[in-house]
Enzyme design. Structure first.
Site, PDB file in Angstrom:
ATOM      1  N   HIS A  92       0.868  -1.261  -0.093  1.00  0.00           N
ATOM      2  CA  HIS A  92       0.007   0.021  -0.120  1.00  0.00           C
ATOM      3  C   HIS A  92       0.896   1.377   0.007  1.00  0.00           C
ATOM      4  O   HIS A  92       2.127   1.271   0.344  1.00  0.00           O
ATOM      5  CB  HIS A  92      -0.820   0.025   1.094  1.00  0.00           C
ATOM      6  CG  HIS A  92      -0.157   0.078   2.463  1.00  0.00           C
ATOM      7  ND1 HIS A  92       0.362   1.383   2.961  1.00  0.00           N
ATOM      8  CD2 HIS A  92       0.322  -0.817   3.522  1.00  0.00           C
ATOM      9  CE1 HIS A  92       0.850   1.031   4.178  1.00  0.00           C
ATOM     10  NE2 HIS A  92       0.786  -0.276   4.362  1.00  0.00           N
ATOM     11  N   GLU A 167      -2.489  -6.941   7.344  1.00  0.00           N
ATOM     12  CA  GLU A 167      -0.831  -6.902   8.137  1.00  0.00           C
ATOM     13  C   GLU A 167      -1.162  -7.772   9.229  1.00  0.00           C
ATOM     14  O   GLU A 167      -1.999  -8.265   9.768  1.00  0.00           O
ATOM     15  CB  GLU A 167      -0.570  -5.413   8.387  1.00  0.00           C
ATOM     16  CG  GLU A 167       0.505  -5.314   8.975  1.00  0.00           C
ATOM     17  CD  GLU A 167       1.844  -5.508   8.319  1.00  0.00           C
ATOM     18  OE1 GLU A 167       2.090  -6.587   8.359  1.00  0.00           O
ATOM     19  OE2 GLU A 167       2.421  -4.566   8.003  1.00  0.00           O
TER      20      GLU A 167
END
Length: 301
Positions: A92, A167
């Site tokens: 990202h 994550e």
């Protein structure tokens, strides 16, 4: 900036003839090297614009490393093949927490303006490469927004959210400034720093082994579903570091994984895959990525 690549079998290094100046060109024969070892390469961003880094790391076979003659958009590795799924894994864009050195984990943080510009840059790059069939994303905002920007410039594809692409959950460390964590939450920080891969982090945090299982299973699942297609997966630094460990189980740590870096896998089946491209930020200029690599370095777990 440099990229570290590891290999675990015999290797040949071939650099096709190409020009480094207007009046000189050089060529090198394949060089057999003993393994295991690490090869330190200059970043793709520092190579001549007409060159691209093409890396092949395949289990159960001889690994090869070569400099492609054409740009990545024209490289053979960018074209889907009926026998495998090509999975483009993208970290990202930058967040304010990345820039501040604050631990995110499963906390939902949006992109900052730099992150949106990074996302636009990688989206432009991917729009010039072979057609993308599907885009998958972590359901966390920083990844999903990056994926949406990519989708808007690659034919308006729908972004498929997948919580398995998140994550690592970092438990009690989430929300803390990393450099302060050892003093304010010593037990959680000790667990995070432990070499025991089964060590979970207090507060619901995942162990390294749990993260590895989740990440590799998710990528295999996507690969099985999209054989013969090219798909994008937008995820996080810790997730991508696990994929690196999967590619190089006996190697050194992955180093920094910068925001919107591009990593390309070819998935042939359950136990056959090839890493074609690693840590490529050639779409960013030197002042467009976070120098610390925070969240994409060891602070990702």
């Amino acid at each position: 900036m440099n990229t570290w690549l590891c290999v675990n079998d015999s290797i040949s290094v071939s650099i096709p003839k190409h020009k480094y100046s207007r009046s000189h060109s050089y060529s090198f024969p394949p060089i057999p090297l003993p393994l295991p070892f690490f090869l330190r390469l200059k970043s793709v961003a520092s190579l001549p614009k007409q060159q691209a880094l093409n890396v092949s790391l395949t289990r159960h076979s001889t690994h090869s490393l070569q400099m492609a003659d054409s740009s990545i958009s024209d490289s053979d590795s960018s074209h889907p093949h009926p026998e495998y799924a090509e999975i483009v894994v993208v970290r990202h864009g930058e967040t304010a927490w990345n820039a501040d050195g604050r631990i995110q984990g499963h906390l939902d943080v949006e992109l900052n303006e730099a992150g949106r510009q990074q996302a636009a840059a990688v989206a432009d790059r991917l729009s010039r490469e072979p057609k993308i069939s599907f885009i998958y994303s972590s359901d966390l905002q920083r990844a999903y927004e990056t994926a949406q920007i990519i989708a808007s410039r690659c034919g308006g594809l729908e972004v498929i959210k997948d919580s398995d692409l998140r994550e690592r959950h970092l438990g009690d460390l989430q929300g803390l400034i990393y450099r302060e964590a050892a003093k304010t939450h010593p037990i959680a920080h000790k667990a995070f720093s432990s070499r025991n891969e089964d060590q979970e982090i207090p507060g619901g945090g995942e162990s390294i082994a749990q993260l590895f299982q989740r990440c590799t299973s998710a990528l295999q699942r996507i690969g099985r579903k999209h054989k013969g297609e090219r798909v994008v997966v937008v995820t996080h630094g810790g997730f991508i570091r696990s994929l690196y460990r999967w590619a190089c189980p006996n190697g050194r740590p992955a180093g920094k994984i910068h925001n919107t870096s591009v990593n390309v896998f070819h998935m042939y089946g359950e136990d056959k895959w090839t890493l074609k491209l690693w840590g490529d930020v050639s779409h960013l200029s030197q002042d467009e990525f976070l120098a610390s690599g925070f969240g994409g370095d060891r602070t990702s777990g």
